[in-house]
Design an enzyme around this catalytic site. Structure first.
Site, PDB file in Angstrom:
ATOM      1  N   HIS A 103       3.789  38.850 -19.355  1.00  0.00           N
ATOM      2  CA  HIS A 103       2.662  39.787 -18.979  1.00  0.00           C
ATOM      3  C   HIS A 103       2.075  39.129 -17.700  1.00  0.00           C
ATOM      4  O   HIS A 103       2.121  38.193 -17.371  1.00  0.00           O
ATOM      5  CB  HIS A 103       1.621  39.718 -19.912  1.00  0.00           C
ATOM      6  CG  HIS A 103       2.015  40.428 -21.329  1.00  0.00           C
ATOM      7  ND1 HIS A 103       1.176  41.561 -21.856  1.00  0.00           N
ATOM      8  CD2 HIS A 103       3.212  40.458 -21.996  1.00  0.00           C
ATOM      9  CE1 HIS A 103       2.037  42.165 -22.884  1.00  0.00           C
ATOM     10  NE2 HIS A 103       3.236  41.262 -22.978  1.00  0.00           N
ATOM     11  N   GLU A 138      -3.812  48.598 -24.211  1.00  0.00           N
ATOM     12  CA  GLU A 138      -5.113  47.953 -24.256  1.00  0.00           C
ATOM     13  C   GLU A 138      -6.342  48.616 -23.381  1.00  0.00           C
ATOM     14  O   GLU A 138      -7.226  48.590 -23.535  1.00  0.00           O
ATOM     15  CB  GLU A 138      -5.003  46.383 -23.717  1.00  0.00           C
ATOM     16  CG  GLU A 138      -4.814  46.103 -22.231  1.00  0.00           C
ATOM     17  CD  GLU A 138      -3.411  45.911 -22.150  1.00  0.00           C
ATOM     18  OE1 GLU A 138      -2.964  45.450 -20.953  1.00  0.00           O
ATOM     19  OE2 GLU A 138      -2.473  46.462 -23.007  1.00  0.00           O
TER      20      GLU A 138
END
Length: 686
Positions: A463, A488
């Protein structure tokens, strides 16, 4: 002089190379004899050396053909055809120094790639590249789907505009981005276009190794793009290399149908074959995680609970529960085990989260010391007894030097406990100052992580990564990465979260580069009980469809276990998440248009079961689905999970319907997609 030519195996794509009146190299690209890329120059600028790109002679050329098939250990399909014609042009300066470089062109039926090759030579040894001037001059003001050429992050919403209307500088300083640097009007790759003649183009790069990531600087007046490498303030340039060296491949995918961009394996084929051998220690899987509850504000990463980390940029006083505690981890393990979910990711289990966004971030984490409320050994033993694999989490806080010192011990710790994969993270500005996430310094770091992890038989899900460029062929322990604006953002983004068109754009842009850890599967669409001002901007059926549409060999069921319940029982739509595969024998893009909608069918390896997913943007659609991809003479049962009659992404996102029907390869199905909606189909042999 007459141009040097090389065509695709089917002769539809032709590349021509020549030198102009200044003996400077350029190329053109044709599709079915129609010019697609106009005369485009190729040159380099160096620090403390003369530029290289004019006054050249062609010493010789070579041509060859490759036609082979190779197998993916996991992926969108089992077998990949690699068929291209190659032209190598050997160039030398007509000067005393006689600096040399070669250009390798490979032309496939679905596009082309070219790279620069600098052999060992006396007058070009170590160089600092200040600019690589690779041009892509277009033949019209094409429609473009783009994100800005940010040197630090890819987490931007995709924009749709004419090339002449691109304004990347307007995307600076987004309040929800932990690190961002947009120095000029440039776009990141893959960048996808559609011409007025309905031809699709996508520009990217392959085999990004020991080099800087490439953005593309926009010439709005000349309707062209020029490579703009991510720089380094410490280096005072873009790339430092010593001959011999090769650059990444510059790629152009060309398709008459949008779906062909997704089916293309050009980027993978321009990478070297598997060099690490067996990767059976990694099993493609679905997983749950202690993750989403932190984003919606139920709990925190930090045991001390001194900050509310529901945004990456702002801290607020909070007394929320620490999410990664032993009892909670066991609760997720029980849920996973009961429903056949193979993995559990736990974030926030290890010490250091109280400092992770502070000014002094160097060395705040270790990856073996748990918080007092998390008994690591107990959780591992419990998961093993329940048949659930733990996925490790290493947040580096963008301090790669520290992580490189920790990797050996941290990976040994993982293997000691039977953990075979890790999600890495690099939130924040890179330490040391003056480096960027997408520059050569970090490209080399991400590569080192892959190499060291491979030695330990560990798979990496990165990530805040460098972009995917097909290296998963060479290092198939590179299982997935983020590299986009993920789920998110729906939980806390100040701009309202991902638009309904987001993933029908991502499928034709970011997904062309490789697997995505998007983390789908939210059932509590309105985030009731947690977020008053945020929601998921899709229907429930759209969330299901993402398990087929957005490819990854690891797919998260990101919502809280309790949100997968309805009236005290497991939600009927959850059955699709239990059934859907993650590793595929073959993939077919049935229909789609960039940014509008997409329908994909995938056949699961070993079982022969098929799964279909379709999503749309803010517009409702009526489509007819044809099942001619199924084998003839076989009857299947299809379970269709779809939007209910009153569904709408905003007004009624959780309305759903489920129906069952028998189908064959000759069957058709009329499908209605509501605004922001989708459908998912499970197809199994009768």
């Amino acid at each position: 002089m007459e141009p040097f030519k090389v065509s695709s195996p089917d002769s539809d794509i032709r590349l021509e190379f020549n030198l102009d009146e200044n003996e400077a190299p350029f190329y053109k690209v044709y599709h079915k004899d129609k010019l697609v890329i106009d005369s485009s120059g190729l040159s380099f600028d160096f620090k403390n050396q003369a530029s290289l790109g004019a006054g050249l002679n062609v010493l010789k050329t070579e041509t060859s053909t490759v036609n082979e098939t190779w197998q993916m250990p996991w992926g969108e399909q089992t077998e990949v055809a690699n068929h291209y014609n190659e032209l190598i042009v050997y160039l030398e300066e007509a000067t005393e120094t006689k600096r040399k470089f070669n250009i390798h062109f490979r032309v496939f039926n679905d596009g082309l790639g070219f790279r620069y090759d600098f052999p060992e030579q006396e007058h070009l040894q170590e160089v600092i590249i200040t600019d690589e001037n690779t041009e892509f001059n277009l033949t019209g003001d094409h429609k473009v789907w783009w994100i800005p050429g940010d040197w630090d992050i890819y987490e931007h919403v995709y924009n749709e505009s004419k090339l002449s209307e691109i304004d990347a500088l307007s995307k600076r300083d987004h309040p929800n981005l932990s690190a961002t640097h947009i120095p000029e009007n440039a776009v990141n790759t893959p960048v996808t276009m559609k011409t007025d003649e309905a031809l699709y183009l996508s520009f990217h790069e392959a085999d990004l190794t020991d080099y800087s990531g490439m953005t593309l600087k926009v010439d709005k007046d000349g309707l062209g793009l020029t490579s703009e490498l991510v720089g380094s303030e410490r280096l005072g340039g873009k790339v430092r290399l010593a001959a011999p060296f090769k650059t990444p491949w510059r790629t152009i995918q060309i398709a008459e149908r949008a779906g062909d961009l997704i089916e293309s394996k050009l980027i993978l084929n321009l990478n070297e074959p598997n060099k690490i051998g067996d990767v059976s220690y990694f099993t493609p899987m679905k997983y749950v995680g202690i993750w989403w509850e932190m984003h919606i504000g139920k709990s925190t990463w930090d045991f001390e609970a001194t900050q509310d980390m529901t945004t990456y940029t702002q801290g607020k006083a909070s007394s929320k529960t620490h999410g990664a505690n032993t009892k909670n981890a066991k609760r997720y393990i029980d849920f996973a085990s009961e429903h056949g979910i193979k993995g559990l990711l736990v974030e926030g289990w290890n010490t250091g989260w109280n400092q992770w966004l502070s000014g002094d971030r160097e060395g705040i984490f270790d990856f073996m010391t748990s918080y007092p409320d998390y008994n690591f050994e107990e959780v591992i033993a419990y998961a093993k007894a329940k048949g659930v694999e733990i996925i490790m989490h290493h947040e580096t806080s963008a301090a790669p030097r520290t992580y490189e010192k920790q990797m050996d011990e941290a990976y040994n710790f993982m293997k000691k406990h039977g953990i075979n994969s890790v999600k890495t993270g690099y939130v924040g500005k890179i330490i040391p100052e003056g480096e960027y996430h997408h520059g050569q310094y970090m490209v080399n770091h991400y590569h080192k992580v892959l190499e060291e992890a491979a030695k330990k038989k560990i798979a990496i899900n990165a990530h805040e990564p460098i972009k995917a460029t097909g290296k998963r062929r060479t290092y198939p322990n590179a299982i997935a990465r983020e590299g986009l604006r993920g789920q998110e953002f729906n939980a806390w983004a100040s701009d309202g979260g991902n638009p309904t068109s987001h993933l029908s754009t991502v499928a034709f842009t970011r997904m062309l580069s490789g697997p995505i850890d998007f983390t789908p599967g939210v059932f509590n669409i309105k985030m009731d009980g947690y977020k008053e001002n945020n929601q998921i901007n899709t229907t429930l059926a759209h969330q299901l469809a993402l398990y087929v549409v957005i490819y990854s060999p690891i797919q998260m069921l990101c919502d809280l276990p309790e949100h997968y319940m309805e009236n005290g029982q497991i939600h009927p739509m959850f059955q699709f998440l239990k059934d859907v595969g993650v590793d595929w024998e073959q993939t077919k893009v049935l229909d789609g248009e960039v940014g509008d909608f997409v329908i994909i069918a995938r056949e699961e390896r070993e079982t022969g079961d098929w799964f279909v997913g379709g999503i749309t943007d803010e517009h409702a659609r009526n489509l007819q689905l044809n099942f001619d991809f199924l084998p003839e003479g076989t009857s299947f049962q299809a379970v269709i999970y779809k939007d209910g009659p009153d569904a709408h992404w905003d007004e009624n996102p959780t309305d759903y319907a489920i129906e069952t029907m028998d189908i064959t390869s000759k069957s058709t199905l009329d499908v209605h997609l509501v605004a922001g909606g989708g459908f998912a189909i499970s197809i199994k042999k009768n």
